[in-house]
Design an enzyme around this catalytic site. Structure first.
Site: not given
Ligand SMILES: C[S@@+](CC[C@H](N)C(=O)[O-])C[C@H]1O[C@@H](n2cnc3c(N)ncnc32)[C@H](O)[C@@H]1O
Length: 795
Positions: A117, A56, A58, A76, A92, A157
């Site tokens: 992200d 969280g 961002w 997320d 998802d 990203k």
């Molecule tokens: C690098 S982290 C994001 C960090 C976030 N931007 C922050 O600032 O805290 C990537 C996230 O993508 C989520 N993610 C991956 N595939 C996903 C999906 N299909 N649906 C939702 N979230 C997903 C992962 O659970 C993970 O928490």
């Protein structure tokens, strides 16, 4: 087993610490801060959608930067702890349910900015990684096209993989401006890059192909993976540091070990799978259970099979060998011979070894050749140097004069008696040297001799090369010897001889003239005026009297009249041409000038004293005996002629010369006074700070400067950090400064009494950390007694 370690601490970098300090949930916060600083989209947005938002950070940044009353929605797969001013939920992003929830939260609003992200494979959720990162980006774009307002922003990203360009192409169809950037807080080792798409075109109708991974990434067929490289050179490849290797973000591939045994391409399996599974299916698998029970299936083999991506070359080899053994047991291989089988399976690397061997051999041959060339060059130079010394020291023989005339660089054929072939002069010389005419029989015996010579030469060469090897070995061990050799080589190679390259233009012109002139006088007897003093003296002998034209004699007479004085000083200067005079002058500059050099180059100190540095005891002794009048300069010159000087060492092997240099040298007596004087001089030299101290001081200074520079850079970085408040900055800089100026406390030396287990031990006593000193109990008691005494005295 060489399992590569994942250094978790490597992640705890500056941004991680800053995030902790500022209360952000992840270091990723700074990526958004930096992107926003560059493009400024957050301040202009009132509705924001953060896809893949956990934990969280961002959302936190968005809540800080966006205007009050803005709507921030974060979603997320993982749960997100509540964030003030933001709505978050778990879902998802690829599902319809997620879409519906977002719509529910947005109501009739449209988003100004959609952030994404997302990264699959974060955490341990292998099973959920159905989509690759690029596909996830496409999914988020799909949501963005649904919820973005016209002119809105989409920040995502992307990993720089083969899918990067197709994605960029799609973005460009939907947005007016698309820029890819990598914020400073994103690790360089990471393949991630951020694409900022601005000005959503909001098309009325969007072709679903734009957002269909099958179409977007269709054209790129996967290249054949280089499994050999993966297996035989696993260390070369960078292991994943963040996310997964290009094109391999999601798939964790497992294969039953029985398939690995059965396959005809084991390398392909080792290169493309993550794990060889020993787990038997519920219905059972005879092959697997047999493999499990084999004694060859050691624990190490099982551990290696667990994660193929972290194995090194050695482990891969072990696995391949183990497979062969199992195949043998299963009767899958008809064993012709152990060797053949080995070569069947691991033949891939054999050609490499062969090639390497050939290359090495070539290299060795080249090295040998260059050493031989070098040696020959050295010998040649040495020979030239000696010839010149001999000529300068008036030690020339009649044979050498021809060479002298031509110059030391001339080849043997140029030494001809042509120049003295006047009026039987040549014959006289021939007779004088008793040269018998050559006969055929001699030719034969000569060829025999040549054969012998060849053998001798070969032996000599072998001996030379053995000696060279020996010296190389010694040099490897002894750096002083290396330096000595380098000095010697430099000195010997410094001599260039008299080549045309060295001549100035004027000299070359003069030479040309002289050559023309030589052609004219080719048949004339050698004119003393044309020659150096040595040659002139030689031709002054009776045997050459009367050689030459009468005409020339007449002219000579005329010339004699003109310059009587000259005649008295030098033996018959060349009477014929003016040019000869020029030549004489030149020769004088070549040979005679070198005699005069010391006089011209006498460097004097401002007070008129000669600036001579006498550093050896011999030189000191000589100087002293000259000052006291014991010796005259003529004595010194005479001393120069002894059995050690001018020895003919041509063609002597190096080992002989080296030995001679060490033992066969003149021992000059050193007087007591000279020894005392040199001692005094050495004492003065030693009184100067020694080199090591100077170096240590220099090192200290350099380190201090480096430390200062580091501090300066760090504080500049802190000062520029937009993520820190002014107060934070000044605090951080003060902290840095105080840390740098803080002196480390001197480590105390712990006294350890040599009794009990510590009696007579060598090395560190058990349980003692830091500096220590082993003392005996007596000493400790004595010290205590001394302290007591001191106290008493004071009291
Ligand atoms: C690098 S982290 C994001 C960090 C976030 N931007 C922050 O600032 O805290 C990537 C996230 O993508 C989520 N993610 C991956 N595939 C996903 C999906 N299909 N649906 C939702 N979230 C997903 C992962 O659970 C993970 O928490």
């Amino acid at each position: 087993m060489a399992i590569q370690k994942k250094h978790g601490k490597g992640r705890l970098d500056k941004w991680y610490r800053l995030a902790k300090e500022k209360g952000y949930r992840a270091r990723a916060a700074f990526k958004l801060i930096q992107l926003n600083k560059k493009y400024g989209f957050l301040e202009k947005s009132k509705v924001l959608l953060d896809l893949c938002a956990a934990p969280g950070s961002w959302c936190q940044v968005a809540a800080e930067c966006m205007p009050a009353q803005s709507l921030i929605i974060g979603v997320d797969l993982a749960p997100i702890k509540p964030i003030p001013r933001a709505i978050t939920f778990q879902s998802d992003i690829t599902t319809d349910k997620c879409r519906a929830t977002i719509r529910g939260h947005l109501k009739h609003w449209k988003a100004d900015t959609v952030l994404h992200d997302g990264a699959p494979n974060v955490g341990t959720a292998w099973v959920q990684d159905a989509f690759s990162q690029a596909e996830l980006v496409l999914e988020s774009l799909k949501l963005a096209t649904e919820f973005l307002a016209e002119g809105g922003n989409f920040v995502t990203k992307v990993f720089r993989s083969k899918d990067y360009n197709p994605l960029l192409w799609v973005f460009k169809q939907l947005f007016t401006s698309v820029e890819a950037t990598k914020p400073p807080s994103s690790r360089n080792v990471s393949a991630e890059i951020f694409v900022v798409c601005r000005g959503y075109k909001a098309p009325k109708r969007l072709d679903p192909k734009f957002l269909d991974p099958k179409h977007v990434f269709a054209e790129l067929s996967a290249p054949t993976p280089n499994n050999e490289a993966k297996v035989f050179n696993p260390e070369v490849k960078k292991r994943r540091r963040e996310g997964y290797e290009e094109g391999d973000y999601t798939q964790f591939k497992e294969i039953p070990v029985s398939e690995f045994i059965n396959t005809t391409d084991p390398i392909a399996i080792l290169g493309s799978y993550n794990k060889l599974s020993f787990v038997e299916p519920p219905s059972g698998d005879i092959a697997l259970s047999t493999i499990n029970r084999l004694e060859e299936t050691t624990e190490e083999i099982k551990t290696c099979s667990e994660d193929l991506k972290v194995l090194g070359r050695k482990e891969f080899r072990n696995l391949l060998r183990w497979r062969l053994k199992v195949r043998e047991k299963f009767g899958l291989v008809v064993k012709k011979s152990a060797q053949e089988e080995e070569s069947e399976e691991v033949a891939e690397i054999a050609p490499m070894d062969e090639e390497l061997a050939i290359q090495e051999q070539l290299l060795r041959m080249r090295e040998k050749e260059s050493t031989r060339d070098k040696k020959e060059r050295r010998k040649e130079n040495e020979k030239k140097r000696k010839e010149i010394v001999r000529m300068q020291m008036h030690m020339t023989t009649p044979m050498d004069i021809g060479m002298e005339q031509h110059g030391p660089g001339g080849d043997d054929t140029t030494f001809s008696l042509k120049r003295v072939d006047r009026a039987g002069a040549r014959d006289a010389v021939v007779n004088a040297r008793d040269l018998a005419p050559e006969s055929d029989s001699e030719d034969e015996s000569e060829s025999d001799l040549e054969d012998d010579d060849d053998d001798g030469d070969r032996l000599e060469r072998e001996l030379d090369s053995m000696y060279e090897h020996y010296q190389e070995r010694m040099e490897d061990r002894d750096s002083k010897l290396r330096a000595k050799k380098a000095r010697k080589e430099y000195e010997s190679e410094a001599w260039d001889g008299f080549s045309d390259e060295n001549k100035s233009d004027n000299e070359a012109e003069e030479e040309e003239e002289e050559e023309e002139e030589e052609e004219e006088t080719a048949n004339a007897p050698p004119q003393p005026g044309n020659l150096s003093n040595n040659a002139a003296m030689f031709f002054d002998q009776d045997i050459f009297q009367g050689v030459g034209d009468e005409e020339e004699e007449d002219e000579e007479e005329e010339e004699e009249e003109d310059s009587d004085v000259e005649m008295e000083e030098a033996p018959a200067p060349a009477p014929k041409q003016k040019k000869n005079k020029k030549k004489e002058k030149k020769e004088e500059t070549e040979w005679v000038d070198s005699d005069e050099e010391p006089e011209e180059q006498d460097p004097r100190k401002p007070n008129g004293q000669l600036d001579i540095d006498i550093i050896t005891a011999e030189a000191m002794a000589l100087a002293q005996s000259m000052v006291t009048g014991e010796k005259k300069s003529s004595d010194v010159v005479d001393d120069g002629f002894n059995r050690y000087s001018f020895r003919d060492v041509d063609g002597m092997p190096d080992w002989f010369m080296d030995d001679e240099g060490q033992h066969s040298k003149m021992q000059r007596p050193i007087t007591k006074a000279a020894a005392a004087a040199i001692k005094e001089k050495l004492r003065a030299i030693n009184a100067r700070p020694i080199k090591k101290v100077m170096e240590a001081k220099g090192r200290k200074k350099f380190k201090a400067a480096q430390k200062l520079e580091k501090l300066r850079k760090k504080s500049a970085l802190l000062a520029d950090d937009e993520a820190l408040s002014e107060r934070d900055k000044s605090q951080a800089i003060t902290k840095l400064m105080s840390k740098a100026t803080k002196k480390r406390p001197k480590q105390e030396v712990k006294l350890v009494v040599a009794r009990g287990a510590n009696r007579g031990i060598s090395g560190r006593p058990k349980g003692v950390k830091g500096k220590y000193k082993i003392v005996d109990s007596r000493m400790k008691k004595d010290i205590r007694a001394q302290k007591r005494l001191k106290k008493k005295m004071k009291a």
